[in-house]
Design a protein around this motif. Structure first.
Motif, PDB file in Angstrom:
ATOM      1  N   UNK A 189       0.918 -46.931  14.858  1.00  0.00           N
ATOM      2  CA  UNK A 189      -0.070 -46.571  15.878  1.00  0.00           C
ATOM      3  C   UNK A 189       0.612 -46.361  17.225  1.00  0.00           C
ATOM      4  N   UNK A 190       1.597 -47.188  17.546  1.00  0.00           N
ATOM      5  CA  UNK A 190       2.324 -47.030  18.809  1.00  0.00           C
ATOM      6  C   UNK A 190       3.087 -45.709  18.824  1.00  0.00           C
ATOM      7  N   UNK A 191       3.709 -45.344  17.698  1.00  0.00           N
ATOM      8  CA  UNK A 191       4.419 -44.061  17.630  1.00  0.00           C
ATOM      9  C   UNK A 191       3.457 -42.894  17.781  1.00  0.00           C
ATOM     10  N   UNK A 192       2.312 -42.977  17.119  1.00  0.00           N
ATOM     11  CA  UNK A 192       1.320 -41.903  17.230  1.00  0.00           C
ATOM     12  C   UNK A 192       0.856 -41.748  18.669  1.00  0.00           C
ATOM     13  N   UNK A 193       0.679 -42.864  19.358  1.00  0.00           N
ATOM     14  CA  UNK A 193       0.181 -42.824  20.734  1.00  0.00           C
ATOM     15  C   UNK A 193       1.261 -42.408  21.715  1.00  0.00           C
ATOM     16  N   UNK A 204       8.624 -40.372  11.031  1.00  0.00           N
ATOM     17  CA  UNK A 204       7.389 -40.579  11.779  1.00  0.00           C
ATOM     18  C   UNK A 204       6.284 -40.839  10.765  1.00  0.00           C
ATOM     19  N   UNK A 205       5.506 -41.885  10.971  1.00  0.00           N
ATOM     20  CA  UNK A 205       4.446 -42.197  10.010  1.00  0.00           C
ATOM     21  C   UNK A 205       3.309 -41.186  10.082  1.00  0.00           C
ATOM     22  N   UNK A 206       2.546 -41.135   9.035  1.00  0.00           N
ATOM     23  CA  UNK A 206       1.347 -40.290   9.027  1.00  0.00           C
ATOM     24  C   UNK A 206       0.381 -40.817  10.080  1.00  0.00           C
ATOM     25  N   UNK A 207      -0.381 -39.900  10.662  1.00  0.00           N
ATOM     26  CA  UNK A 207      -1.375 -40.307  11.648  1.00  0.00           C
ATOM     27  C   UNK A 207      -1.751 -39.165  12.556  1.00  0.00           C
ATOM     28  N   UNK A 208      -2.607 -39.465  13.506  1.00  0.00           N
ATOM     29  CA  UNK A 208      -3.047 -38.469  14.485  1.00  0.00           C
ATOM     30  C   UNK A 208      -2.096 -38.509  15.673  1.00  0.00           C
ATOM     31  N   UNK A 209      -1.621 -37.344  16.052  1.00  0.00           N
ATOM     32  CA  UNK A 209      -0.685 -37.198  17.156  1.00  0.00           C
ATOM     33  C   UNK A 209      -1.184 -36.124  18.110  1.00  0.00           C
ATOM     34  N   UNK A 210      -0.832 -36.247  19.388  1.00  0.00           N
ATOM     35  CA  UNK A 210      -0.973 -35.126  20.301  1.00  0.00           C
ATOM     36  C   UNK A 210       0.142 -34.156  19.936  1.00  0.00           C
ATOM     37  N   UNK A 265      -3.228 -30.002  21.219  1.00  0.00           N
ATOM     38  CA  UNK A 265      -4.254 -30.483  20.306  1.00  0.00           C
ATOM     39  C   UNK A 265      -3.942 -31.916  19.903  1.00  0.00           C
ATOM     40  N   UNK A 266      -4.923 -32.564  19.305  1.00  0.00           N
ATOM     41  CA  UNK A 266      -4.698 -33.850  18.673  1.00  0.00           C
ATOM     42  C   UNK A 266      -5.027 -33.621  17.216  1.00  0.00           C
ATOM     43  N   UNK A 267      -4.045 -33.843  16.345  1.00  0.00           N
ATOM     44  CA  UNK A 267      -4.234 -33.502  14.943  1.00  0.00           C
ATOM     45  C   UNK A 267      -3.530 -34.491  14.032  1.00  0.00           C
ATOM     46  N   UNK A 268      -3.887 -34.447  12.757  1.00  0.00           N
ATOM     47  CA  UNK A 268      -3.284 -35.316  11.761  1.00  0.00           C
ATOM     48  C   UNK A 268      -1.989 -34.695  11.257  1.00  0.00           C
ATOM     49  N   UNK A 269      -0.960 -35.524  11.155  1.00  0.00           N
ATOM     50  CA  UNK A 269       0.310 -35.136  10.549  1.00  0.00           C
ATOM     51  C   UNK A 269       0.594 -36.082   9.387  1.00  0.00           C
TER      52      UNK A 269
END
Length: 159
Positions: free
Chosen positions: A45-49, A138-144, A124-128
């Motif tokens: 979550x920290x990486x995604x943010x 990088x873990x799966x998740x929503x990223x800018x 955008x903010x999207x799922x990777x």
């Protein structure tokens, strides 16, 4: 003189002792796994943010369009290398101020190949999905993300 302080355990008592030890070990292991999983989730979550990703969608899946996409990627990464940001919010603000620069870099890379494909650039903010890189993952998740769409953008993102 030799004295017995302990009475030998019966077979039933030995089975209960072994079962109790196994249960205790299982509970300790489960606790450790849960703590590790929670830590991994928090790191993810920290990486995604704190990560601004680059997402370029090619015109199609043809080898030529995918190759063109990689040339656009290289041109855009060259622009991004000048980013002075020290955090994702700063990088996002800098990227927002430089959308036209990224669009021009992409158009220039296309023109160098004799192509005049429309280019759309947006934040955008999207799922990777999870992505493995040579230096880490990088873990799966929503990223800018800075998304660049070439033409219709129907091509799959292979990298």
């Amino acid at each position: 003189m030799y004295m017995h302080f302990f009475k030998p355990l019966s077979r039933r008592q030995m089975q209960l002792l072994c079962a109790s030890l196994c249960l205790g070990l299982l509970l300790c292991t489960a606790g450790q796994v849960l703590c590790w999983g929670r830590t991994q989730l928090q790191i993810g979550q920290a990486l995604c943010a704190d990560t601004l990703r680059l997402h370029i969608r090619a015109q199609s899946n043809s080898v030529a369009d995918q190759s063109t996409k990689l040339r656009v990627r290289d041109a855009v990464l060259e622009c991004m290398a000048r980013c002075p940001a020290q955090s994702e919010p700063e990088a996002r603000a800098w990227a927002a101020e430089n959308l036209l620069t990224f669009q021009l870099a992409a158009q220039h890379a296309l023109a160098a190949q004799g192509l005049h494909t429309p280019v759309q650039v947006q934040l955008v903010n999207m799922y990777f999905a999870k992505r493995q890189y040579p230096g880490g993952s990088l873990p799966a998740g929503r990223y800018d993300a800075l998304r660049i769409t070439l033409g219709s953008g129907k091509g799959r993102n292979w990298w």
